[in-house]
Design an enzyme around this catalytic site. Structure first.
Site, PDB file in Angstrom:
ATOM      1  N   LYS A 166       4.042 -62.624  47.154  1.00 36.65           N
ATOM      2  CA  LYS A 166       3.206 -62.740  48.351  1.00 36.65           C
ATOM      3  C   LYS A 166       1.794 -63.073  47.864  1.00 36.65           C
ATOM      4  O   LYS A 166       0.817 -62.368  48.147  1.00 36.65           O
ATOM      5  CB  LYS A 166       3.272 -61.430  49.157  1.00 36.65           C
ATOM      6  CG  LYS A 166       2.656 -61.492  50.537  1.00 36.65           C
ATOM      7  CD  LYS A 166       3.431 -62.345  51.530  1.00 36.65           C
ATOM      8  CE  LYS A 166       2.675 -62.429  52.854  1.00 36.65           C
ATOM      9  NZ  LYS A 166       3.259 -63.422  53.785  1.00 36.65           N
ATOM     10  N   ASP A 176      19.492 -56.507  49.312  1.00 35.69           N
ATOM     11  CA  ASP A 176      20.329 -56.059  50.432  1.00 35.69           C
ATOM     12  C   ASP A 176      20.678 -57.250  51.320  1.00 35.69           C
ATOM     13  O   ASP A 176      21.816 -57.401  51.770  1.00 35.69           O
ATOM     14  CB  ASP A 176      19.595 -55.010  51.291  1.00 35.69           C
ATOM     15  CG  ASP A 176      19.938 -53.580  50.888  1.00 35.69           C
ATOM     16  OD1 ASP A 176      20.280 -53.374  49.704  1.00 35.69           O
ATOM     17  OD2 ASP A 176      19.859 -52.677  51.744  1.00 35.69           O
ATOM     18  N   ASP A 235      14.251 -55.002  46.295  1.00 40.87           N
ATOM     19  CA  ASP A 235      15.047 -54.016  47.038  1.00 40.87           C
ATOM     20  C   ASP A 235      15.518 -54.642  48.350  1.00 40.87           C
ATOM     21  O   ASP A 235      16.700 -54.589  48.701  1.00 40.87           O
ATOM     22  CB  ASP A 235      14.178 -52.781  47.307  1.00 40.87           C
ATOM     23  CG  ASP A 235      14.908 -51.729  48.113  1.00 40.87           C
ATOM     24  OD1 ASP A 235      16.091 -51.473  47.811  1.00 40.87           O
ATOM     25  OD2 ASP A 235      14.314 -51.176  49.060  1.00 40.87           O
ATOM     26  N   ASP A 263       8.308 -63.839  52.691  1.00 41.59           N
ATOM     27  CA  ASP A 263       8.760 -63.982  54.086  1.00 41.59           C
ATOM     28  C   ASP A 263       9.621 -65.239  54.219  1.00 41.59           C
ATOM     29  O   ASP A 263      10.669 -65.232  54.872  1.00 41.59           O
ATOM     30  CB  ASP A 263       7.580 -63.990  55.065  1.00 41.59           C
ATOM     31  CG  ASP A 263       6.434 -64.909  54.643  1.00 41.59           C
ATOM     32  OD1 ASP A 263       6.443 -65.425  53.506  1.00 41.59           O
ATOM     33  OD2 ASP A 263       5.505 -65.115  55.461  1.00 41.59           O
ATOM     34  N   TYR A 307       6.554 -48.804  43.990  1.00 40.75           N
ATOM     35  CA  TYR A 307       7.414 -47.627  43.864  1.00 40.75           C
ATOM     36  C   TYR A 307       6.786 -46.569  42.951  1.00 40.75           C
ATOM     37  O   TYR A 307       7.050 -45.388  43.080  1.00 40.75           O
ATOM     38  CB  TYR A 307       8.773 -48.025  43.273  1.00 40.75           C
ATOM     39  CG  TYR A 307       9.806 -48.451  44.282  1.00 40.75           C
ATOM     40  CD1 TYR A 307       9.566 -49.506  45.156  1.00 40.75           C
ATOM     41  CD2 TYR A 307      11.039 -47.813  44.355  1.00 40.75           C
ATOM     42  CE1 TYR A 307      10.516 -49.911  46.062  1.00 40.75           C
ATOM     43  CE2 TYR A 307      12.008 -48.212  45.258  1.00 40.75           C
ATOM     44  CZ  TYR A 307      11.734 -49.262  46.105  1.00 40.75           C
ATOM     45  OH  TYR A 307      12.690 -49.653  47.002  1.00 40.75           O
TER      46      TYR A 307
HETATM   47  C1  IPM Z   1      18.359 -49.362  45.795  1.00 41.65           C
HETATM   48  C2  IPM Z   1      18.026 -48.220  46.719  1.00 41.65           C
HETATM   49  C3  IPM Z   1      16.942 -47.373  46.081  1.00 41.65           C
HETATM   50  C4  IPM Z   1      15.717 -48.231  45.893  1.00 41.65           C
HETATM   51  C5  IPM Z   1      16.609 -46.082  46.821  1.00 41.65           C
HETATM   52  C6  IPM Z   1      17.840 -45.251  47.109  1.00 41.65           C
HETATM   53  C7  IPM Z   1      15.580 -45.265  46.104  1.00 41.65           C
HETATM   54  O1  IPM Z   1      17.649 -48.707  47.966  1.00 41.65           O
HETATM   55  O2  IPM Z   1      18.778 -49.086  44.651  1.00 41.65           O
HETATM   56  O3  IPM Z   1      18.229 -50.508  46.203  1.00 41.65           O
HETATM   57  O4  IPM Z   1      14.884 -48.365  46.808  1.00 41.65           O
HETATM   58  O5  IPM Z   1      15.548 -48.784  44.801  1.00 41.65           O
HETATM   59 MG    MG Z   2      17.925 -50.789  48.175  1.00 34.00          MG
END
Ligand code: IPM
Ligand code: MG
Length: 405
Positions: free
Chosen positions: A232, A292, A288, A264, A181
């Protein structure tokens, strides 16, 4: 067994604790305070409503914090500042200097969500997301705690089978201010064949790995004592160093059981058998993605809070969902992730555990009463909007109910 929203994790220890900077008022008691004992504590909170559903959920969470504070002898001084797309529209940058300065000067920061279709095609430095990365960097909040807990009330909302989802309680500890990032070099160029190339750098220094590893070991120690480091390392040098450093830091934590997993495989195992995980530590980009994925096990990303902490200074607390522009302004958003982020703010940011528990219990109580926003609705429950959900949580906070689940 009693279930709770507590993420089995006490306030972070001195190794990575944010300075709660409790600003105890000299006034022994304030007339606006309902709590009769103890000195009135005062904290300044920067609110960053942001875009889309952000303002709706922040407004609800602010009311919840205010009421909880008044019952716990805490006074909050809120300051709302622009960030993300709304700041772009207002002053032309996604993170105005004044916003970062206000955030740095406060005791904790609560963020709604940023982003929206309107700004999707902006140049990178003018994207709302850039503002988010800048505030993480500016506050130096390198440790991102993302709990994913399947509540008994919401098992049916999970897309996984009941027997797979029931009882899942995972904490993802994501490195937040390093890796691809932020790594350099990055950018666009034209190669020798005239081909356009986009490039980024996945890079970690040993100290960055060591400090996030310590946060993760401390976190795991206060949970079930199992830490899985995800990397990884079969391909990437940055991951090879990651694995080596995490293994070295493990010697400081003989009571924590460490395992390693390739990313993975981890993505697969999370949906195959999520209960095998207790605490996961991983880099910025894998965290990230995996957070999710973990959130979906719980039924809705609309339920999950997060805490971003540094070694000093204010923490940043935000729901992990996005700005959901498709439902913005329609009173349909689920405010619970932001309310629970406010609870994390109290617990990790200010060490106000009792107040945090009061909010967590109120959320459980509200769910027990059968109230659901659209994202967690199932037959037999009552569909409500963002405001009504917020009002129900306020009533529960007020009635001091300790939900027995
Ligand atoms: C998160 C989001 C952010 C990230 C984006 C919006 C920059 O997806 O907080 O998980 O990638 O960190
Ligand atoms: Mg995110």
């Amino acid at each position: 067994m009693a279930a709770s929203l507590r993420i089995n994790c006490k306030p972070v220890s001195t190794a990575f604790r944010v300075n709660p900077a409790s600003k105890c008022s000299r006034r022994p008691f304030s007339v606006s305070c309902a709590a009769a004992n103890g000195p009135q504590k005062r904290y300044s909170i920067t609110l960053l409503p942001g875009d889309g559903i952000g303002p709706e959920v922040i407004s609800v969470a602010k009311d919840v914090l205010k009421l909880t504070g008044s019952l716990e002898g805490i006074e909050f001084n809120f300051q709302e500042m622009p960030m993300g797309g709304s700041a772009l529209d207002l002053v032309g940058v996604p993170l105005p200097d004044e916003t970062l300065a206000a955030a740095k000067n406060s005791d904790a920061v609560l963020l709604g969500a940023i982003g929206g279709y309107k700004w999707d095609n902006n140049a990178k430095h003018l994207k709302p997301e850039t503002g988010l990365l800048q505030i993480r960097e500016g506050l130096k909040v390198f440790a991102n705690l993302r709990p994913a807990t399947v509540l008994p009330q919401l098992v049916e909302a999970s897309t996984l089978k009941r027997e797979v989802a029931e009882g899942v309680d995972v904490m993802v500890v994501r490195e937040l201010t390093g890796g691809i990032y932020f790594g350099k070099p990055r950018g666009f160029r034209t190669d020798e064949n005239g081909e356009e190339v986009g490039f980024n750098t996945e890079v970690y220094a040993a100290y960055e790995i060591d400090r996030i590893a310590r946060v993760a070991f401390e976190t795991a120690r206060k949970r079930q004592g199992r830490l899985c480091s995800v990397d990884k390392a079969n391909v990437l040098e940055a991951s090879m160093l990651w694995r080596r450093r995490v293994t070295a830091i493990a010697e400081e934590y003989p009571d924590v059981e460490l395992s390693h997993m390739y990313v993975d495989n981890a993505a697969m195992q999370l949906v195959r058998n999520p209960k095998q995980f207790d605490t996961i530590v991983t880099n910025n980009i894998f965290g990230d993605i995996l957070s999710d994925e973990a959130s979906m096990i719980t039924g809705s990303i609309g339920m999950l809070p997060s805490a971003s902490l540094g070694s000093s200074g204010p923490g940043l607390f935000e729901p992990i969902h996005g700005s959901a522009p498709d439902i913005a302004g329609q009173d349909k958003a689920n405010p619970l992730a932001t309310i629970l982020s406010a609870a994390m703010l109290l617990k990790y940011g200010l060490e106000e555990e009792d107040a945090a528990r009061r909010i967590e219990n109120a959320v459980l109580d509200t769910l027990n009463k059968g109230l659901r926003t659209g994202d967690i609705y199932s037959t037999g429950t009552k569909l409500v909007g963002c405001k009504e959900m917020g009002e129900a949580v306020l009533r529960s906070v007020d009635s001091q109910v300790h939900a027995a689940v």
